[in-house]
Design a protein around this motif. Structure first.
Motif, PDB file in Angstrom:
ATOM      1  N   GLN A 150     -31.397 -13.024 -66.464  1.00  0.00           N
ATOM      2  CA  GLN A 150     -31.378 -14.256 -65.826  1.00  0.00           C
ATOM      3  C   GLN A 150     -30.193 -14.336 -64.770  1.00  0.00           C
ATOM      4  O   GLN A 150     -30.352 -15.148 -63.709  1.00  0.00           O
ATOM      5  CB  GLN A 150     -31.106 -15.216 -66.962  1.00  0.00           C
ATOM      6  N   LEU A 167     -30.544 -13.910 -55.554  1.00  0.00           N
ATOM      7  CA  LEU A 167     -30.999 -15.151 -54.951  1.00  0.00           C
ATOM      8  C   LEU A 167     -29.903 -15.642 -53.907  1.00  0.00           C
ATOM      9  O   LEU A 167     -30.027 -16.556 -53.131  1.00  0.00           O
ATOM     10  CB  LEU A 167     -31.688 -16.122 -55.589  1.00  0.00           C
ATOM     11  N   GLY A 168     -28.544 -15.311 -54.200  1.00  0.00           N
ATOM     12  CA  GLY A 168     -27.413 -15.584 -53.555  1.00  0.00           C
ATOM     13  C   GLY A 168     -26.754 -16.722 -54.262  1.00  0.00           C
ATOM     14  O   GLY A 168     -25.842 -17.474 -53.561  1.00  0.00           O
ATOM     15  N   ARG A 219     -29.667 -24.296 -75.314  1.00  0.00           N
ATOM     16  CA  ARG A 219     -31.044 -24.672 -76.167  1.00  0.00           C
ATOM     17  C   ARG A 219     -30.976 -23.905 -77.346  1.00  0.00           C
ATOM     18  O   ARG A 219     -31.488 -24.027 -78.345  1.00  0.00           O
ATOM     19  CB  ARG A 219     -31.910 -24.412 -75.275  1.00  0.00           C
ATOM     20  N   SER A 241     -28.519 -13.185 -50.588  1.00  0.00           N
ATOM     21  CA  SER A 241     -29.603 -14.178 -50.389  1.00  0.00           C
ATOM     22  C   SER A 241     -30.506 -13.763 -49.372  1.00  0.00           C
ATOM     23  O   SER A 241     -31.499 -14.216 -49.102  1.00  0.00           O
ATOM     24  CB  SER A 241     -28.858 -15.407 -49.990  1.00  0.00           C
ATOM     25  N   LEU A 268     -37.910 -14.740 -64.433  1.00  0.00           N
ATOM     26  CA  LEU A 268     -38.115 -15.992 -64.100  1.00  0.00           C
ATOM     27  C   LEU A 268     -37.171 -16.905 -65.114  1.00  0.00           C
ATOM     28  O   LEU A 268     -36.827 -16.422 -66.082  1.00  0.00           O
ATOM     29  CB  LEU A 268     -39.759 -16.314 -64.373  1.00  0.00           C
ATOM     30  N   PHE A 269     -36.531 -17.771 -64.517  1.00  0.00           N
ATOM     31  CA  PHE A 269     -35.721 -18.846 -65.164  1.00  0.00           C
ATOM     32  C   PHE A 269     -36.526 -19.340 -66.287  1.00  0.00           C
ATOM     33  O   PHE A 269     -37.582 -20.186 -65.909  1.00  0.00           O
ATOM     34  CB  PHE A 269     -35.024 -19.653 -64.458  1.00  0.00           C
ATOM     35  N   HIS A 325     -36.151 -21.763 -68.392  1.00  0.00           N
ATOM     36  CA  HIS A 325     -36.033 -23.104 -68.933  1.00  0.00           C
ATOM     37  C   HIS A 325     -36.484 -23.923 -67.829  1.00  0.00           C
ATOM     38  O   HIS A 325     -36.246 -25.132 -67.670  1.00  0.00           O
ATOM     39  CB  HIS A 325     -34.601 -23.460 -69.280  1.00  0.00           C
ATOM     40  N   LYS A 326     -36.787 -23.306 -66.542  1.00  0.00           N
ATOM     41  CA  LYS A 326     -37.456 -24.026 -65.652  1.00  0.00           C
ATOM     42  C   LYS A 326     -38.796 -24.221 -65.086  1.00  0.00           C
ATOM     43  O   LYS A 326     -39.543 -22.951 -65.567  1.00  0.00           O
ATOM     44  CB  LYS A 326     -36.787 -23.720 -64.229  1.00  0.00           C
ATOM     45  N   ILE A 343     -35.387 -23.612 -56.793  1.00  0.00           N
ATOM     46  CA  ILE A 343     -33.826 -23.597 -57.158  1.00  0.00           C
ATOM     47  C   ILE A 343     -32.839 -23.037 -56.068  1.00  0.00           C
ATOM     48  O   ILE A 343     -32.067 -23.586 -55.776  1.00  0.00           O
ATOM     49  CB  ILE A 343     -33.716 -23.095 -58.539  1.00  0.00           C
ATOM     50  N   ALA A 344     -33.096 -21.722 -55.849  1.00  0.00           N
ATOM     51  CA  ALA A 344     -32.338 -21.049 -54.840  1.00  0.00           C
ATOM     52  C   ALA A 344     -32.377 -21.741 -53.175  1.00  0.00           C
ATOM     53  O   ALA A 344     -31.073 -21.955 -52.745  1.00  0.00           O
ATOM     54  CB  ALA A 344     -32.658 -19.649 -54.601  1.00  0.00           C
ATOM     55  N   ASP A 370     -30.278 -24.876 -53.980  1.00  0.00           N
ATOM     56  CA  ASP A 370     -28.926 -24.424 -54.252  1.00  0.00           C
ATOM     57  C   ASP A 370     -28.040 -23.746 -53.297  1.00  0.00           C
ATOM     58  O   ASP A 370     -26.941 -24.155 -52.897  1.00  0.00           O
ATOM     59  CB  ASP A 370     -28.773 -23.911 -55.674  1.00  0.00           C
ATOM     60  N   VAL A 371     -28.739 -22.837 -52.397  1.00  0.00           N
ATOM     61  CA  VAL A 371     -27.867 -21.856 -51.618  1.00  0.00           C
ATOM     62  C   VAL A 371     -28.167 -22.447 -50.229  1.00  0.00           C
ATOM     63  O   VAL A 371     -27.261 -22.260 -49.567  1.00  0.00           O
ATOM     64  CB  VAL A 371     -28.671 -20.544 -51.946  1.00  0.00           C
ATOM     65  N   ARG A 412     -40.591 -16.549 -55.505  1.00  0.00           N
ATOM     66  CA  ARG A 412     -39.274 -16.991 -55.555  1.00  0.00           C
ATOM     67  C   ARG A 412     -38.488 -16.062 -54.602  1.00  0.00           C
ATOM     68  O   ARG A 412     -37.530 -16.835 -53.795  1.00  0.00           O
ATOM     69  CB  ARG A 412     -38.932 -16.691 -57.068  1.00  0.00           C
ATOM     70  N   SER A 413     -38.750 -15.042 -54.391  1.00  0.00           N
ATOM     71  CA  SER A 413     -37.832 -14.089 -53.528  1.00  0.00           C
ATOM     72  C   SER A 413     -38.336 -14.613 -52.084  1.00  0.00           C
ATOM     73  O   SER A 413     -37.390 -14.818 -51.159  1.00  0.00           O
ATOM     74  CB  SER A 413     -38.306 -12.467 -53.469  1.00  0.00           C
ATOM     75  N   MET A 419     -36.480 -17.536 -50.038  1.00  0.00           N
ATOM     76  CA  MET A 419     -35.159 -17.505 -49.356  1.00  0.00           C
ATOM     77  C   MET A 419     -35.260 -16.921 -47.923  1.00  0.00           C
ATOM     78  O   MET A 419     -34.344 -16.352 -47.170  1.00  0.00           O
ATOM     79  CB  MET A 419     -34.152 -16.639 -50.116  1.00  0.00           C
TER      80      MET A 419
END
Lengths: 276, 257
Positions: free
Chosen positions: A172, A179-180, A197, B88, B99-100, B102-103, B111-112, B115-116, B160-161, B164
């Motif tokens: 994770q 992803l940066g 959690r 990035s 994969l995250f 909890h999302k 998210i990236a 966030d980025v 997801r990649s 970016m």
């Protein structure tokens, strides 16, 4: 019996056959008889000593009694809520200090956590009640119970949070980093929400302990449920009646907290399973 | 080149004299590798050859003892803001998807960029939906990863990649954790990316895929690059004995199964 509800019993034993069923029926009857006999003995004992006399129980017909108990309960809930919030906030800081990259902070946090976990709550209470005033620290009785209970719970909370954070798979973090994302984002957006959690059930169990620790309030003369119960007892001499009612109130509240824990755990299990 | 594709001479990834030890084990030995814009480089080799480590070294998920990593002309530093910025620009797809958990699928992709790259929620979500559509999982956008099959999860990881806008994507054994019937759907998405001109470094055991998609095949063993050739050349006539042994052992396994 399906997979989702398989209990330890289903794993340990075969489905009962005719012989096992007879044995189960026999054990059930014997246990119930023994329980009934025990209850009867207790009630008889109370009857003989006069604890079942209506004069001890009639106080519960009065509104003022319940108002007094209610005020005590409110005091208990205030201390429990404030202690839970403080313990969580302090536990969070200690956990972050313990897992951060600075060795010095790791060591300091570890030391504080060990003190918090190793020293009984009552000693912290004596510290704030007896020792601190000698050094000029005069606290209201609310804080004389809330601070020690929080301090006593923060170490366990920090360790619970840490075990959750550690259980988040390394992948994770790697995914977020690749992803940066910067380390603060990775921790607060990816790692911590998942780790949290995992340990919600543990944290809620810890809340039950905090709740029970608030009964030390009588030591510092803070008007919680327990303290008010003692006042009622000394006024009416209704030892059994008052303790029984108070016990039921504690049980109901802790039952509700545990129920909440079970519900939260069920809801988050699906999301947590995905991280593997 | 194999696909008749013209590859520019503009280097995107440059590895210079990379050395790495795990304790006493020398896992990467003086690795030199340049990946050009639009090129698809496939790394193969027996397990323990260092190919995954090499792939993870490119965006510094693995530390190195010495050498230099250059991304599109910028030297990758050991830490800090600049490292995050260069990371990035290089996408990464993992064996276990990562994969995250909890999302939701949509949030995994947004998210990236939010966030980025500080994109607005709306802009990020619009683009994410287009990317999810491109990899064929747009209908799953509201679910969490655990509700998706492995193949679907890996396709989300690719989306997801892509969100970016990376200059290159690294694939670290992207199909090794998949059930056989799901490998195809992931390889299809990757083939399409290659056709669209994405620069890719792929560690894989899928030889047919390598033959079809690679512009260049790298054969590694014992922490060194032993061969570097166009796929038709490499698979038809490997130069080293170890590459021949490796390909033979794969042939045996395929004929047995």
């Amino acid at each position: 019996m399906n997979g989702a509800h398989a209990s330890i019993r289903d794993v340990l034993y075969d489905a009962p056959g005719p012989k096992a069923k007879r044995r189960i029926a026999f054990v059930t009857v014997i246990s119930l008889l023994a329980l009934a006999a025990l209850l009867a003995a207790i009630v008889r004992r109370f009857y003989v000593t006069g604890q079942l006399d209506p004069k001890y129980w009639s106080i519960f017909l009065r509104y003022t009694t319940w108002r007094f108990i209610g005020r005590g309960l409110l005091g208990t809930l205030q201390v429990a809520a404030a202690s839970s919030v403080l313990a969580f906030a302090a536990g969070m800081l200690l956990m972050m200090a313990r897992v951060c990259r600075y060795r010095v902070l790791n060591a300091i946090a570890t030391f504080i956590i060990e003190l918090s976990r190793g020293i009984p709550t009552l000693l912290f209470i004596y510290f704030f009640f007896l020792l601190a005033p000698q050094f000029g620290l005069q606290l209201p009785s609310f804080w004389r119970i809330t601070l020690p209970v929080s301090i006593s719970a923060m170490g366990v909370t920090a360790e619970a949070l840490r075990s959750g954070v550690n259980a988040v798979p390394r992948g994770q973090t790697e995914a977020a980093v690749s992803l940066g994302m910067r380390s603060a984002s990775v921790f607060f957006k990816i790692v911590f929400p998942q780790g949290f959690r995992y340990v919600i059930p543990t944290l809620i169990s810890e809340m039950v302990i905090v709740f029970k620790d608030t009964t030390y309030a009588y030591v510092v003369n803070y008007a919680d449920l327990m303290q008010n119960a003692k006042v009622l007892i000394s006024n009416y001499d209704a030892l059994l009646a008052v303790y029984l009612v108070v016990a039921v109130i504690y049980i109901v509240i802790n039952y509700l907290i545990n129920k909440l824990a079970a519900t939260v755990e069920r809801r988050t299990r699906a999301a947590v399973a995905a991280a593997k | 080149m194999s696909n008749g594709k013209i590859i520019s001479q503009e280097p995107i990834i440059e590895l210079k004299h990379i050395d790495k030890h795990f304790g006493s084990l020398h896992v990467l030995k003086d690795i030199n590798l340049t990946v050009h814009k639009g090129e698809v480089v496939v790394i193969i080799g027996p397990s323990g050859s260092g190919k995954s480590t090499l792939c993870r070294t490119i965006n510094r998920l693995e530390t190195i003892d010495s050498g230099e990593i250059v991304i599109d002309g910028s030297v990758m530093p050991k830490e800090g803001k600049k490292l995050a910025e260069l990371r990035s620009q290089i996408g990464m797809v993992f064996q276990s998807f990562n994969l995250f958990a909890h999302k939701t699928i949509l949030d995994n992709v947004t998210i990236a960029p939010r966030d980025v790259l500080k994109k607005s929620k709306r802009e990020a979500e619009e683009e994410a939906m287009q990317l999810l559509k491109r990899v064929g999982v747009d209908s799953q956008a509201g679910k969490v990863p655990a509700q998706l099959s492995g193949g679907q999860q890996q396709r989300v990881a690719i989306a997801r990649s892509l969100a970016m806008h990376p200059k290159a994507i690294l694939f670290d054994e992207p199909t090794s954790a998949l059930d056989p019937e799901m490998i195809g759907e992931v390889l299809d998405v990757m083939t399409e990316l290659a056709r669209d001109g994405m620069t890719m470094v792929i560690v894989t055991h899928e030889m047919n895929f390598a033959r079809r998609v690679a512009d260049r095949v790298i054969f590694m063993d014992g922490g060194s690059i032993l061969e570097e050739a166009a796929p038709e050349e490499f698979f038809a006539a490997p130069k080293t004995q170890r590459a021949r042994d490796f390909l033979n052992s794969l042939g045996d396994r395929e004929s047995r199964s």
